[in-house]
Design a protein around this motif. Structure first.
Motif: not given
Length: 246
Positions: A7-20
């Motif tokens: 999980i520490e290597n995951i980049l949080v793509d806020i734009n995509r996650l907000e859409m999902l």
């Protein structure tokens, strides 16, 4: 194919996650508007399970079941803790025994379709039995890792099955967990969890780990106390592994 990430290597793509997130919320609103919220959760404590439960609880859907036969003791403890932290009311079931598994040895590190059949006999059966009498069942199953007909469908028994994360990928799931700080099982931070996810000990894929002794090694490295105090007493090949390699 199952894909897990540190999980520490995951980049949080806020734009995509907000859409999902917006889409999942919209789909839940439509579901509840059309059918009400008499749905139950198929909970496993796995990454997809906690994310779908996060959404469902926002619509008053917090009851469900979890089949945790053959799960590691520390995973069972964490599953209950996560359910409590998330405000879920989960019925935990331990339906299958070591005796059953010894009578059905093809499900110990199953090959080919036996892995799917084992899932049906173990988890699906318990969850569906729990869901009887309710409008439907909600799970975190996704096209990337599971075979599902659609996001929403009705089965021959009249029950609706809703899979709102169907089009998410694994990075979306982990990004959302990280973004929303959703609790998850610590097995995902271990070699076994990285390969197999929140699996029960006997369901390690022989496709990924062809050698049986390597399967026992993964288990021993994850929980050597459970291995020595329980598995070695019941399973001959667990004892053989220990005697030869430890």
């Amino acid at each position: 194919m199952r894909r897990n990430y540190h999980i520490e290597n995951i980049l949080v793509d806020i734009n995509r996650l907000e859409m999902l997130e917006k889409q999942a919320t919209f789909d839940f609103k439509n579901l509840v508007s059309k059918f009400g919220n008499d749905f139950v959760l198929g909970f496993s404590g796995g990454k997809d399970s906690v994310v779908v439960s996060h959404f469902a609880s926002q619509f008053g859907i917090n009851k469900g079941s979890c089949e945790y036969s053959f799960c590691f003791p520390k995973d069972k403890t964490e599953m209950k803790l996560i359910a409590k932290q998330m405000g879920l009311e989960i019925e935990f079931m331990d339906s299958l025994s070591d005796e059953w598994l010894l009578d059905n040895k093809k499900y110990i590190f199953p090959k080919g379709k036996d892995s799917s059949v084992f899932y049906l006999k173990r988890q699906q059966k318990s969850i569906k039995n729990f869901a009887k009498g309710h409008t439907g069942l909600i799970t975190g199953r996704r096209h990337e890792e599971n075979q599902i007909k659609d996001m929403l469908y009705k089965t021959v028994d009249g029950m609706y099955h809703f899979h709102p994360l169907a089009n998410w990928n694994s990075k979306d799931i982990w990004g959302y967990i990280k973004w929303k700080k959703i609790p998850y099982l610590s097995i995902y931070d271990n070699e076994l969890g990285q390969m197999e996810g929140a699996t029960c000990w006997c369901n390690i894929s022989r496709r990924k780990t062809p050698n049986e002794m390597d399967c026992w090694r993964l288990i021993y490295n994850y929980d050597n106390e459970y291995f020595k105090n329980h598995l070695m007493k019941h399973y001959t090949n667990a004892r053989i592994f220990y005697e030869q390699f430890i």
